[in-house]
Design an enzyme around this catalytic site. Sequence first.
Site, short mmCIF file in Angstrom:
data_model
loop_
_atom_site.label_atom_id
_atom_site.label_comp_id
_atom_site.label_asym_id
_atom_site.label_seq_id
_atom_site.Cartn_x
_atom_site.Cartn_y
_atom_site.Cartn_z
N TYR A 135 0.82 -1.22 0.00
CA TYR A 135 0.00 0.00 0.00
C TYR A 135 0.85 1.27 0.00
O TYR A 135 0.33 2.37 0.04
CB TYR A 135 -0.94 -0.01 1.21
CG TYR A 135 -2.01 -1.07 1.11
CD1 TYR A 135 -1.67 -2.39 0.85
CD2 TYR A 135 -3.34 -0.77 1.27
CE1 TYR A 135 -2.63 -3.37 0.75
CE2 TYR A 135 -4.31 -1.74 1.16
CZ TYR A 135 -3.94 -3.05 0.90
OH TYR A 135 -4.91 -4.01 0.80
N LYS A 186 3.68 -14.93 4.10
CA LYS A 186 3.74 -15.88 2.99
C LYS A 186 5.23 -16.10 2.70
O LYS A 186 5.70 -15.94 1.58
CB LYS A 186 2.98 -15.27 1.80
CG LYS A 186 2.70 -16.21 0.67
CD LYS A 186 1.68 -17.29 0.98
CE LYS A 186 1.57 -18.23 -0.21
NZ LYS A 186 1.05 -19.55 0.14
N ASP A 219 -2.42 -18.34 3.86
CA ASP A 219 -3.47 -19.20 3.28
C ASP A 219 -3.97 -20.20 4.31
O ASP A 219 -5.17 -20.46 4.44
CB ASP A 219 -2.98 -19.88 1.99
CG ASP A 219 -1.54 -20.34 2.04
OD1 ASP A 219 -0.85 -20.08 3.05
OD2 ASP A 219 -1.08 -20.97 1.08
N ASP A 243 -5.65 -6.66 5.30
CA ASP A 243 -6.84 -6.14 4.62
C ASP A 243 -7.76 -7.30 4.25
O ASP A 243 -8.98 -7.24 4.46
CB ASP A 243 -6.38 -5.38 3.36
CG ASP A 243 -7.48 -4.51 2.78
OD1 ASP A 243 -8.58 -4.49 3.34
OD2 ASP A 243 -7.22 -3.85 1.76
N ASP A 247 -11.64 -8.92 6.27
CA ASP A 247 -12.97 -9.05 5.67
C ASP A 247 -13.54 -10.45 5.92
O ASP A 247 -14.73 -10.61 6.19
CB ASP A 247 -12.93 -8.76 4.17
CG ASP A 247 -13.31 -7.31 3.87
OD1 ASP A 247 -12.99 -6.43 4.71
OD2 ASP A 247 -13.92 -7.04 2.81
#
Length: 349
Positions: A135, A186, A219, A243, A247
């Site tokens: 970002y 990751k 994941d 982010d 959600d």
Amino acid sequence: MTTNKRIAVVPGDGIGKEVIPNAVEVLRASGADLEFAHFDWGADRYLLDGTTMPAGGFDMLARDFDAILVGALGDPRIPSNIHARDILLGMRFQMDLYANVRPVRLLDESLCPLKNARLDDINFTVIRENTEGLYAGMGGNFKFGTPDEIATQEDINTRKGVERVIRFAFDYARANGRREVLMSDKSNVMAYAGSLWQRVFKEVARDYDDITPQHMLVDALCLQMVREPQSLEVIVTNNMFGDIVTDLAAALQGGLGMAASGNIHPGRTSMFEPVHGSAPPIAGKNMANPMGSILSGAMMLAELGMTAQAAKIEAAVVDAVREKKTTIDVGGSMGTRECAAWIAERVAR
Ligand SMILES: NC(=O)c1ccc[n+]([C@@H]2O[C@H](COP(=O)([O-])OP(=O)(O)OC[C@H]3O[C@@H](n4cnc5c(N)ncnc54)[C@H](O)[C@@H]3O)[C@@H](O)[C@H]2O)c1
């Protein structure tokens, strides 16, 4: 000497303009000694006179206010989203609000889409790095618009940025009676950034021998959030993964309308906002769920040391959910105003 706290209120766009004034009424009902100043920054102002964030705006917020309450920014009339970037990302980046804190708590079993989920199963917090990563806006396009176009987007991870958000997560765990901090990345494929996060996480963990450090690839974390959310306590992760997983987390607690957040730099003016966006299709219809904003207001009070008032507001929201005094997205039949007024009345009792 005055003890009141000064709050800058930025409703923003769409449903932000409905949920935030209602959240302010609930804050007033709590009896907290607050003084509010409203700012009209958002799409309408930008379309009127080209202002996104006025010059000196961030310095003024930091100097003159104890906290900021924001609604949502985003408007289909401004496809570039420049005003939202300047105002919202501006606050996070320019004011260096490096820890995005997302409590994920189920307030009623009926709100959870998971089969047989119990109330205690969903009660964890995500700490998302808020000022770096993908970002940061570093990158570019080469041979733009041609068949040979190349686009790059750089993932910025500084030693300072990684360390302070990890330390924040451990401090948060300790302050909130949590026993475990899970760092998610990751690192199996994003090896360079992953290595930095892994090394710093191990180093910082040594300073907190009362907290167990854990690690999970992002994941696998998504799977775990659905299969065994009760195993999670405090998660710390980078801007992009944070982010996305927040959600998913919002779905576990009843949807975007229920989710609250704080953008925090300890000791500085911090910003609190519901997780949802401006939801243009339902804007102006008195349909938006105000609970994410009301709970963000409660987070703000807690951060300002007004813990009794914060607890009163949270308890009233829990009552509202259990008694189905809610908007339709979470199974009730009330409008935004009616739902918030019910909560305000319960808070004021
Ligand atoms: N923090 C922010 O200000 C923020 C966050 C996300 C999106 N946005 C902006 O908001 C605009 C719309 O984005 P989007 O549609 O992807 O996300 P959104 O959060 O606005 O809406 C997603 C879905 O959730 C529903 N929803 C959201 N909040 C709700 C609430 N309080 N009560 C009931 N239902 C609710 C919407 O109706 C929609 O179906 C875009 O301009 C986007 O850039 C802003």
